[in-house]
Design an enzyme around this catalytic site. Structure first.
Site, PDB file in Angstrom:
ATOM      1  N   CYS A 141       0.816  -1.230   0.000  1.00 42.16           N
ATOM      2  CA  CYS A 141       0.000   0.000   0.000  1.00 42.16           C
ATOM      3  C   CYS A 141       0.844   1.274   0.000  1.00 42.16           C
ATOM      4  CB  CYS A 141      -0.956   0.004   1.187  1.00 42.16           C
ATOM      5  SG  CYS A 141      -2.260  -1.220   1.011  1.00 42.16           S
ATOM      6  N   HIS A 175      -3.285   7.447   2.867  1.00 38.52           N
ATOM      7  CA  HIS A 175      -3.745   6.160   2.325  1.00 38.52           C
ATOM      8  C   HIS A 175      -5.094   5.803   2.926  1.00 38.52           C
ATOM      9  CE1 HIS A 175      -3.865   2.151   0.882  1.00 38.52           C
ATOM     10  NE2 HIS A 175      -3.674   1.586   2.062  1.00 38.52           N
ATOM     11  N   ASN A 199     -10.274   0.447  -0.039  1.00 34.71           N
ATOM     12  CA  ASN A 199      -8.813   0.501  -0.119  1.00 34.71           C
ATOM     13  C   ASN A 199      -8.379   0.008  -1.502  1.00 34.71           C
ATOM     14  OD1 ASN A 199      -6.072   0.155   0.088  1.00 34.71           O
ATOM     15  ND2 ASN A 199      -6.129  -0.919   2.046  1.00 34.71           N
TER      16      ASN A 199
HETATM   17  O1  UT7 Z   1      -3.824  -1.024   3.526  1.00 31.47           O
HETATM   18  C1  UT7 Z   1      -2.967  -2.008   4.040  1.00 31.47           C
HETATM   19  C2  UT7 Z   1      -3.011  -2.059   5.474  1.00 31.47           C
HETATM   20  N1  UT7 Z   1      -4.227  -2.634   5.968  1.00 31.47           N
HETATM   21  C3  UT7 Z   1      -4.883  -2.008   6.929  1.00 31.47           C
HETATM   22  O2  UT7 Z   1      -4.509  -0.924   7.285  1.00 31.47           O
HETATM   23  C4  UT7 Z   1      -6.009  -2.720   7.596  1.00 31.47           C
HETATM   24  C5  UT7 Z   1      -5.912  -2.513   9.080  1.00 31.47           C
HETATM   25  N2  UT7 Z   1      -6.938  -3.229   9.833  1.00 31.47           N
HETATM   26  C6  UT7 Z   1      -8.217  -2.813   9.854  1.00 31.47           C
HETATM   27  O3  UT7 Z   1      -8.603  -1.888   9.154  1.00 31.47           O
HETATM   28  C7  UT7 Z   1      -9.150  -3.488  10.813  1.00 31.47           C
HETATM   29  O4  UT7 Z   1      -8.418  -4.284  11.696  1.00 31.47           O
HETATM   30  C8  UT7 Z   1     -10.251  -4.355  10.127  1.00 31.47           C
HETATM   31  C9  UT7 Z   1     -11.241  -3.462   9.418  1.00 31.47           C
HETATM   32  C10 UT7 Z   1      -9.618  -5.318   9.155  1.00 31.47           C
HETATM   33  C11 UT7 Z   1     -11.000  -5.137  11.192  1.00 31.47           C
HETATM   34  O5  UT7 Z   1     -11.559  -4.253  12.163  1.00 31.47           O
HETATM   35  P1  UT7 Z   1     -11.320  -4.500  13.723  1.00 31.47           P
HETATM   36  O6  UT7 Z   1     -12.055  -3.454  14.428  1.00 31.47           O
HETATM   37  O7  UT7 Z   1      -9.834  -4.586  13.959  1.00 31.47           O
HETATM   38  O8  UT7 Z   1     -12.016  -5.888  13.957  1.00 31.47           O
HETATM   39  P2  UT7 Z   1     -11.381  -7.244  14.545  1.00 31.47           P
HETATM   40  O9  UT7 Z   1     -10.495  -7.889  13.539  1.00 31.47           O
HETATM   41  O10 UT7 Z   1     -10.840  -6.962  15.898  1.00 31.47           O
HETATM   42  O11 UT7 Z   1     -12.679  -8.104  14.697  1.00 31.47           O
HETATM   43  C12 UT7 Z   1     -13.704  -7.778  15.663  1.00 31.47           C
HETATM   44  C13 UT7 Z   1     -14.861  -8.756  15.493  1.00 31.47           C
HETATM   45  C14 UT7 Z   1     -14.426 -10.205  15.440  1.00 31.47           C
HETATM   46  O12 UT7 Z   1     -15.423 -10.978  16.069  1.00 31.47           O
HETATM   47  P3  UT7 Z   1     -15.258 -11.479  17.587  1.00 31.47           P
HETATM   48  O13 UT7 Z   1     -13.994 -12.291  17.600  1.00 31.47           O
HETATM   49  O14 UT7 Z   1     -15.160 -10.235  18.404  1.00 31.47           O
HETATM   50  O15 UT7 Z   1     -16.505 -12.263  17.826  1.00 31.47           O
HETATM   51  C15 UT7 Z   1     -14.398 -10.513  13.959  1.00 31.47           C
HETATM   52  O16 UT7 Z   1     -14.620 -11.883  13.689  1.00 31.47           O
HETATM   53  O17 UT7 Z   1     -15.513  -8.486  14.235  1.00 31.47           O
HETATM   54  C16 UT7 Z   1     -15.576  -9.702  13.482  1.00 31.47           C
HETATM   55  N3  UT7 Z   1     -15.497  -9.352  12.064  1.00 31.47           N
HETATM   56  C17 UT7 Z   1     -16.569  -8.992  11.351  1.00 31.47           C
HETATM   57  N4  UT7 Z   1     -17.871  -8.874  11.669  1.00 31.47           N
HETATM   58  C18 UT7 Z   1     -18.736  -8.477  10.712  1.00 31.47           C
HETATM   59  C19 UT7 Z   1     -14.408  -9.294  11.265  1.00 31.47           C
HETATM   60  N5  UT7 Z   1     -14.761  -8.916  10.036  1.00 31.47           N
HETATM   61  C20 UT7 Z   1     -16.103  -8.718  10.062  1.00 31.47           C
HETATM   62  C21 UT7 Z   1     -17.047  -8.321   9.096  1.00 31.47           C
HETATM   63  N6  UT7 Z   1     -18.348  -8.197   9.461  1.00 31.47           N
HETATM   64  N7  UT7 Z   1     -16.698  -8.025   7.818  1.00 31.47           N
END
Ligand code: UT7
Length: 332
Positions: A116, A256, A287
């Site tokens: 990225c 970004h 993204n």
């Molecule tokens: O550009 C390159 C670099 N990439 C990035 O900068 C991405 C950086 N990361 C992020 O933007 C975020 O971490 C995400 C958007 C990918 C995820 O958001 P988060 O707030 O960090 O969520 P999480 O991974 O901590 O997941 C929280 C909960 C989990 O469920 P439990 O374990 O709490 O029951 C996930 O399974 O949300 C769940 N979850 C979802 N729920 C509904 C993960 N993806 C989804 C989804 N819809 N699409």
């Protein structure tokens, strides 16, 4: 004679027509519009659906948009750089294909890959060629067909990414406008947290790698998020301090577009309380990896004025990240 600086003198962009909305994603994976919107800021993204069209198609369209707007003769271009994480093929330069297709018959060209951060690093590369005096017109394209490496059954990645392309032209400037300073960094601690495991030289493609879905992007979102917030904010703050800039001196943050919360955290650390200074289009495109920065420039080009101070910032797989301070060189 005054020092030659490298200025952006034209911008172009292209996004595919097909819109993949959060509502449609709700029918594909276990997610909701509300979850995606609150966690990322994304409402929809564009997808290049036509079979047989790859990243070069997006790059060609963006370059053609720039050339039409700037009335640029492609034969005058010295170098075409393609920033991308999704080249048309592993071998056979996609930049070479783009250069030939757009009629840049006197240019050389190559692909540049830093996940990225590809476009941000490309800005540094393009500027160095101009500042050295060696070349006069460098076309930097950022394009990615992220849909080609995304598993649309994986809700942790398929909601984030989209396809798109953008292009900028770098030319010499003798008024001191253009790129002023940069802080670029890498740290391979990130290698395990955001990757496509197979298809490279460590794990070449095989029936097993396909069956195991190892050709798709996998990321530990939480960890990447943490590193992105602290590293992007750190370098953006450092570049301000190093150039004696306060938040009042900065006209725009061009960051970004990976997650609205990461952008907000960077803006906060920079003291940018005025939301209008923080350029944002993640809600429409998601993204797009190498295309996020030029797509922002294209969408907001009319609002950016000659002499404006812009901080660019990016963070990506590797890890790779950095910040660039640039003075805008024209009114459109
Ligand atoms: O550009 C390159 C670099 N990439 C990035 O900068 C991405 C950086 N990361 C992020 O933007 C975020 O971490 C995400 C958007 C990918 C995820 O958001 P988060 O707030 O960090 O969520 P999480 O991974 O901590 O997941 C929280 C909960 C989990 O469920 P439990 O374990 O709490 O029951 C996930 O399974 O949300 C769940 N979850 C979802 N729920 C509904 C993960 N993806 C989804 C989804 N819809 N699409």
């Amino acid at each position: 004679m005054s020092k030659i600086t490298a200025a952006i003198t034209a911008v172009g962009a292209y996004v595919p027509e097909y819109v993949l909305s959060n509502k449609v994603l709700e029918t594909m994976v276990d997610t909701t519009d509300e979850w995606i919107t609150t966690r990322t800021g994304i409402k929809e993204r564009r997808i290049l659906k036509e079979p047989g069209k790859g990243t070069s198609f997006l790059g060609i369209k963006a370059a053609e948009d720039l050339m039409a707007k700037a009335d640029l003769d492609p034969a005058e271009i010295d170098l075409v750089l393609l920033a991308t994480a999704t080249p048309d093929m592993p071998v056979a330069s996609s930049a070479a294909y783009i250069a030939t297709q757009i009629g840049a018959t006197n240019a050389f060209s190559y692909d540049l890959q830093a996940a990225c951060s590809s476009f941000l690093y490309g800005m540094s590369t393009a500027s160095a060629y101009i500042e050295s005096g060696r070349y006069k017109k460098v076309l930097l394209i950022g394009a990615d067909k992220m849909s080609s490496i995304i598993d649309y059954t994986d809700r942790t990645t398929c909601i984030i990414f989209g396809d798109g392309g953008g292009a900028v032209l770098f030319e010499p400037n003798e008024e001191g406008l253009g790129l002023q300073d940069e802080i670029l960094r890498t740290d391979a601690i990130g290698r395990e947290f955001l990757k496509i495991e197979a298809g490279g030289s460590i794990l070449p493609a095989s029936a097993d790698t396909v069956a195991n879905k190892q050709h798709y992007v996998h990321q530990d979102g939480k960890t990447v998020f943490k590193f992105a917030v602290s590293n992007m904010a750190d370098v953006s703050e450092q570049i301000m301090m190093r150039n004696n800039l306060t938040h009042d001196d900065i006209n725009f943050l061009v960051a970004h577009q990976a997650n609205k919360r990461i952008i907000d955290a960077t803006a906060n650390r920079m003291g940018l309380v005025d939301e209008k200074k923080v350029l944002m289009n993640i809600q429409r495109y998601g993204n797009t990896t190498s295309a996020t920065l030029p797509l922002l420039l294209s969408d907001y080009e009319k609002q950016i004025k000659k002499g404006d101070n812009i901080i660019f910032a990016a963070f990506g797989g590797g890890f790779t990240w950095g910040s660039i301070y640039l003075k805008w060189a024209y009114n459109s």
